[in-house]
Design an enzyme around this catalytic site. Structure first.
Site, short mmCIF file in Angstrom:
data_model
loop_
_atom_site.label_atom_id
_atom_site.label_comp_id
_atom_site.label_asym_id
_atom_site.label_seq_id
_atom_site.Cartn_x
_atom_site.Cartn_y
_atom_site.Cartn_z
N SER A 160 -8.85 -24.09 -49.13
CA SER A 160 -9.72 -24.43 -48.00
C SER A 160 -9.82 -23.30 -46.97
O SER A 160 -10.72 -23.32 -46.12
CB SER A 160 -9.24 -25.71 -47.31
OG SER A 160 -8.03 -25.49 -46.61
N LYS A 220 -6.14 -24.67 -40.56
CA LYS A 220 -7.57 -24.62 -40.27
C LYS A 220 -7.80 -23.63 -39.13
O LYS A 220 -6.88 -23.15 -38.50
CB LYS A 220 -8.11 -26.01 -39.87
CG LYS A 220 -7.86 -27.12 -40.89
CD LYS A 220 -8.62 -26.92 -42.19
CE LYS A 220 -8.30 -28.03 -43.19
NZ LYS A 220 -8.94 -27.79 -44.51
#
Length: 207
Positions: free
Chosen positions: A76, A112
């Site tokens: 990700s 993230k």
């Protein structure tokens, strides 16, 4: 036999030395040296073990309080971070758009990038172009823009004490665009990613 006793024996033997006595004296002297070396060895060993214990304790303290260590799992955050990279995070309360952060979500530690902070207004168009407070965000770390997994409406205002985060691999990342994860509370954040330490070929600061 103590050191004092050995010295007394040596002095006595030296008074009347015969070849046999000289050999005995040599053996006694060798025994004295052996005992001295053994004591020195144990002193060095105790000092080394004590030093290692202190170093290990400091390392654990740093890893727990200041420099958490984390292995990347998944894609990700591609291309910035690769699966199985080992990274260091640093504790901080100073967060800004573009920072990479690690945070807890359902007992998992996720990575993230912070897109917006409390009160910021986020917009993402159908092509995946991100705007923060009306200004298009420059994102050189993203290879392919995409709207991705998104079930919220834009423009979206980030709630108080929360951060809007997204993965760099926009097609596959599940992040604040989805109500599954949503915005991240400040208390969930572990630290800021700042250094990749493994693999050695990729050793570098992370931006």
């Amino acid at each position: 036999m103590s050191r004092t006793e050995l010295i007394d024996v040596i002095d006595t033997l030296r008074q009347e030395e015969t070849p046999q006595e000289t050999e005995a004296l040599r053996r006694v002297d060798a025994e004295r040296k052996r005992l001295t070396e053994r004591r020195r060895f144990w002193r060095v060993l105790r000092g080394t073990v004590s030093t290692l214990i202190v170093v290990a304790a400091i390392a654990v303290l740093l890893a727990t309080l200041l420099l958490p260590v984390l292995q990347v799992s998944g894609d990700s955050m591609n291309p910035t971070l690769q699966d199985r990279d080992v990274i260091l995070l640093v504790k901080t309360d100073d967060w800004k758009t573009g920072d990479l952060c690690g945070f807890y979500w359902q007992n998992k530690l996720l990575l993230k990038r912070i897109i917006g902070g409390p009160g910021d207004v986020i917009s993402i168009d159908t092509k995946g172009v991100v705007s923060v407070n009306g200004e298009v965000l420059d994102e050189p770390y993203v290879d392919e823009l995409a709207l991705g997994e998104c079930d919220i409406e834009f423009p979206y205002q980030v709630p108080e004490s929360r951060y809007f985060v997204m993965g760099d691999h926009r097609v596959t990342s599940i992040d604040s665009r989805s109500t599954v994860i949503g915005c991240v509370e400040k208390s969930q954040i572990v630290g800021k990613v700042f250094l990749r330490v493994w693999p050695l070929s990729g050793f570098s600061l992370i931006h």
